[in-house]
Design a protein around this motif. Structure first.
Motif, PDB file in Angstrom:
ATOM      1  N   TYR A  72     -22.872 -49.941  30.344  1.00 28.98           N
ATOM      2  CA  TYR A  72     -22.047 -50.318  31.491  1.00 28.98           C
ATOM      3  C   TYR A  72     -22.532 -51.634  32.097  1.00 28.98           C
ATOM      4  O   TYR A  72     -21.735 -52.544  32.373  1.00 28.98           O
ATOM      5  CB  TYR A  72     -22.073 -49.207  32.542  1.00 28.98           C
ATOM      6  CG  TYR A  72     -21.492 -49.607  33.858  1.00 28.98           C
ATOM      7  CD1 TYR A  72     -20.118 -49.747  34.018  1.00 28.98           C
ATOM      8  CD2 TYR A  72     -22.310 -49.881  34.947  1.00 28.98           C
ATOM      9  CE1 TYR A  72     -19.577 -50.142  35.235  1.00 28.98           C
ATOM     10  CE2 TYR A  72     -21.776 -50.264  36.165  1.00 28.98           C
ATOM     11  CZ  TYR A  72     -20.409 -50.397  36.296  1.00 28.98           C
ATOM     12  OH  TYR A  72     -19.879 -50.786  37.492  1.00 28.98           O
ATOM     13  N   LEU A  73     -23.835 -51.742  32.304  1.00 32.97           N
ATOM     14  CA  LEU A  73     -24.384 -52.968  32.891  1.00 32.97           C
ATOM     15  C   LEU A  73     -24.197 -54.160  31.959  1.00 32.97           C
ATOM     16  O   LEU A  73     -23.861 -55.266  32.408  1.00 32.97           O
ATOM     17  CB  LEU A  73     -25.854 -52.773  33.243  1.00 32.97           C
ATOM     18  CG  LEU A  73     -26.127 -51.758  34.356  1.00 32.97           C
ATOM     19  CD1 LEU A  73     -27.619 -51.512  34.500  1.00 32.97           C
ATOM     20  CD2 LEU A  73     -25.512 -52.213  35.662  1.00 32.97           C
ATOM     21  N   LEU A  74     -24.393 -53.952  30.660  1.00 33.35           N
ATOM     22  CA  LEU A  74     -24.191 -55.033  29.693  1.00 33.35           C
ATOM     23  C   LEU A  74     -22.733 -55.485  29.686  1.00 33.35           C
ATOM     24  O   LEU A  74     -22.442 -56.686  29.677  1.00 33.35           O
ATOM     25  CB  LEU A  74     -24.624 -54.574  28.296  1.00 33.35           C
ATOM     26  CG  LEU A  74     -24.452 -55.590  27.164  1.00 33.35           C
ATOM     27  CD1 LEU A  74     -25.235 -56.864  27.452  1.00 33.35           C
ATOM     28  CD2 LEU A  74     -24.893 -54.976  25.843  1.00 33.35           C
ATOM     29  N   GLN A  75     -21.808 -54.529  29.720  1.00 34.24           N
ATOM     30  CA  GLN A  75     -20.390 -54.890  29.772  1.00 34.24           C
ATOM     31  C   GLN A  75     -20.077 -55.667  31.044  1.00 34.24           C
ATOM     32  O   GLN A  75     -19.331 -56.652  31.006  1.00 34.24           O
ATOM     33  CB  GLN A  75     -19.518 -53.635  29.704  1.00 34.24           C
ATOM     34  CG  GLN A  75     -19.480 -53.015  28.337  1.00 34.24           C
ATOM     35  CD  GLN A  75     -18.700 -51.719  28.322  1.00 34.24           C
ATOM     36  OE1 GLN A  75     -18.189 -51.264  29.336  1.00 34.24           O
ATOM     37  NE2 GLN A  75     -18.622 -51.111  27.154  1.00 34.24           N
ATOM     38  N   SER A  76     -20.649 -55.253  32.157  1.00 36.27           N
ATOM     39  CA  SER A  76     -20.405 -55.959  33.421  1.00 36.27           C
ATOM     40  C   SER A  76     -20.847 -57.407  33.323  1.00 36.27           C
ATOM     41  O   SER A  76     -20.124 -58.317  33.728  1.00 36.27           O
ATOM     42  CB  SER A  76     -21.151 -55.259  34.557  1.00 36.27           C
ATOM     43  OG  SER A  76     -20.657 -53.957  34.737  1.00 36.27           O
ATOM     44  N   VAL A  77     -22.025 -57.633  32.779  1.00 33.14           N
ATOM     45  CA  VAL A  77     -22.541 -58.999  32.638  1.00 33.14           C
ATOM     46  C   VAL A  77     -21.665 -59.805  31.685  1.00 33.14           C
ATOM     47  O   VAL A  77     -21.310 -60.954  31.964  1.00 33.14           O
ATOM     48  CB  VAL A  77     -24.008 -58.973  32.158  1.00 33.14           C
ATOM     49  CG1 VAL A  77     -24.474 -60.351  31.736  1.00 33.14           C
ATOM     50  CG2 VAL A  77     -24.905 -58.415  33.250  1.00 33.14           C
ATOM     51  N   LEU A  78     -21.285 -59.196  30.554  1.00 34.63           N
ATOM     52  CA  LEU A  78     -20.495 -59.919  29.557  1.00 34.63           C
ATOM     53  C   LEU A  78     -19.058 -60.186  30.012  1.00 34.63           C
ATOM     54  O   LEU A  78     -18.388 -61.066  29.475  1.00 34.63           O
ATOM     55  CB  LEU A  78     -20.491 -59.160  28.230  1.00 34.63           C
ATOM     56  CG  LEU A  78     -21.847 -59.100  27.512  1.00 34.63           C
ATOM     57  CD1 LEU A  78     -21.740 -58.249  26.253  1.00 34.63           C
ATOM     58  CD2 LEU A  78     -22.345 -60.494  27.181  1.00 34.63           C
ATOM     59  N   PHE A  79     -18.587 -59.435  30.993  1.00 33.73           N
ATOM     60  CA  PHE A  79     -17.269 -59.725  31.552  1.00 33.73           C
ATOM     61  C   PHE A  79     -17.357 -60.712  32.707  1.00 33.73           C
ATOM     62  O   PHE A  79     -16.589 -61.665  32.778  1.00 33.73           O
ATOM     63  CB  PHE A  79     -16.583 -58.445  32.059  1.00 33.73           C
ATOM     64  CG  PHE A  79     -15.919 -57.650  30.980  1.00 33.73           C
ATOM     65  CD1 PHE A  79     -14.924 -58.197  30.200  1.00 33.73           C
ATOM     66  CD2 PHE A  79     -16.300 -56.347  30.733  1.00 33.73           C
ATOM     67  CE1 PHE A  79     -14.316 -57.471  29.193  1.00 33.73           C
ATOM     68  CE2 PHE A  79     -15.701 -55.607  29.733  1.00 33.73           C
ATOM     69  CZ  PHE A  79     -14.707 -56.173  28.968  1.00 33.73           C
ATOM     70  N   VAL A  80     -18.282 -60.500  33.615  1.00 35.07           N
ATOM     71  CA  VAL A  80     -18.330 -61.301  34.837  1.00 35.07           C
ATOM     72  C   VAL A  80     -18.790 -62.730  34.579  1.00 35.07           C
ATOM     73  O   VAL A  80     -18.139 -63.676  35.018  1.00 35.07           O
ATOM     74  CB  VAL A  80     -19.227 -60.620  35.897  1.00 35.07           C
ATOM     75  CG1 VAL A  80     -19.488 -61.544  37.062  1.00 35.07           C
ATOM     76  CG2 VAL A  80     -18.558 -59.348  36.382  1.00 35.07           C
ATOM     77  N   LEU A  81     -19.911 -62.889  33.903  1.00 36.40           N
ATOM     78  CA  LEU A  81     -20.460 -64.242  33.759  1.00 36.40           C
ATOM     79  C   LEU A  81     -19.496 -65.238  33.120  1.00 36.40           C
ATOM     80  O   LEU A  81     -19.313 -66.329  33.633  1.00 36.40           O
ATOM     81  CB  LEU A  81     -21.790 -64.205  33.018  1.00 36.40           C
ATOM     82  CG  LEU A  81     -22.938 -63.592  33.818  1.00 36.40           C
ATOM     83  CD1 LEU A  81     -24.226 -63.633  33.022  1.00 36.40           C
ATOM     84  CD2 LEU A  81     -23.120 -64.288  35.148  1.00 36.40           C
ATOM     85  N   PRO A  82     -18.850 -64.906  32.012  1.00 36.41           N
ATOM     86  CA  PRO A  82     -17.953 -65.914  31.451  1.00 36.41           C
ATOM     87  C   PRO A  82     -16.556 -65.934  32.068  1.00 36.41           C
ATOM     88  O   PRO A  82     -15.911 -66.973  32.081  1.00 36.41           O
ATOM     89  CB  PRO A  82     -17.864 -65.538  29.971  1.00 36.41           C
ATOM     90  CG  PRO A  82     -18.273 -64.116  29.896  1.00 36.41           C
ATOM     91  CD  PRO A  82     -19.100 -63.812  31.104  1.00 36.41           C
TER      92      PRO A  82
END
Length: 141
Positions: A72-82
C-alpha cells in the motif's frame, strides 16, 4: 451506467439526476465490493485451498496480502510522486488509458516486490517496522 454516461459527457444530467446517479454508484460499488469479497471467501472455502495447492498467481497474491502495508505504501509513493501536480506533475499530461497503464504497472511492481520478499523469506519493511514498534523487545536487566 447512469453515472458513467454523465462522466463521459454522453448526457447532461440535472443536479438531482447527478446526485441520484452518484448515490446509486456509491451504493452499488460498496455492495459489489462486499459481494466480491464474499464470493472469493466462498470459493476458497469450497475448494479447501491451502498454500500447497495455490498456483503461481495465488502465491503471488498471498505474498502481496502478507505484505499489504508495504504494498500500500509503495503504491502510494509510486502514484503520488510522479502523478500529483505538486510533485512530478506527470498526471496532468497523461490521458485515461495512460493512467490505467501506469496503475497496472505500479501494481505489477508491488507484486514483484512482494514475491521477491517472499522468496527471501522476509517480511515487508513496513510490516517489520510496525512489528518492532508494537512489540518492543524487553529491556535486558
Amino acid at each position: 451506467m447512469p453515472f458513467a454516461t454523465a462522466v463521459a459527457r454522453l448526457r447532461d444530467p440535472s443536479a438531482l439526476d447527478a446526485f441520484g446517479s452518484a448515490m446509486l454508484h456509491e451504493l452499488t460499488g460498496v455492495a459489489g465490493g462486499v459481494a466480491f469479497a464474499a464470493l472469493v471467501g466462498w470459493v476458497v472455502a469450497v475448494r479447501g485451498t491451502t498454500l500447497a495447492t495455490l498456483g503461481p498467481a495465488g502465491r503471488a497474491l498471498r505474498a502481496v496480502g502478507t505484505r499489504s502495508l508495504t504494498c500500500y505504501l509503495l503504491q502510494s509513493v509510486l502514484f503520488v510522486l510522479p502523478l500529483a501536480p505538486w510533485a512530478g506533475g506527470l498526471g496532468e499530461h497523461l490521458g485515461s488509458a495512460q493512467v490505467v497503464a501506469w496503475a497496472v504497472g505500479v501494481w505489477l511492481v508491488t507484486v514483484a516486490v512482494a514475491v521477491t520478499l517472499e522468496a527471501a523469506g522476509r517480511r515487508g519493511p513496513a510490516e517489520a517496522l510496525y512489528r518492532r514498534l508494537v512489540y518492543p523487545r524487553p529491556a535486558v536487566r
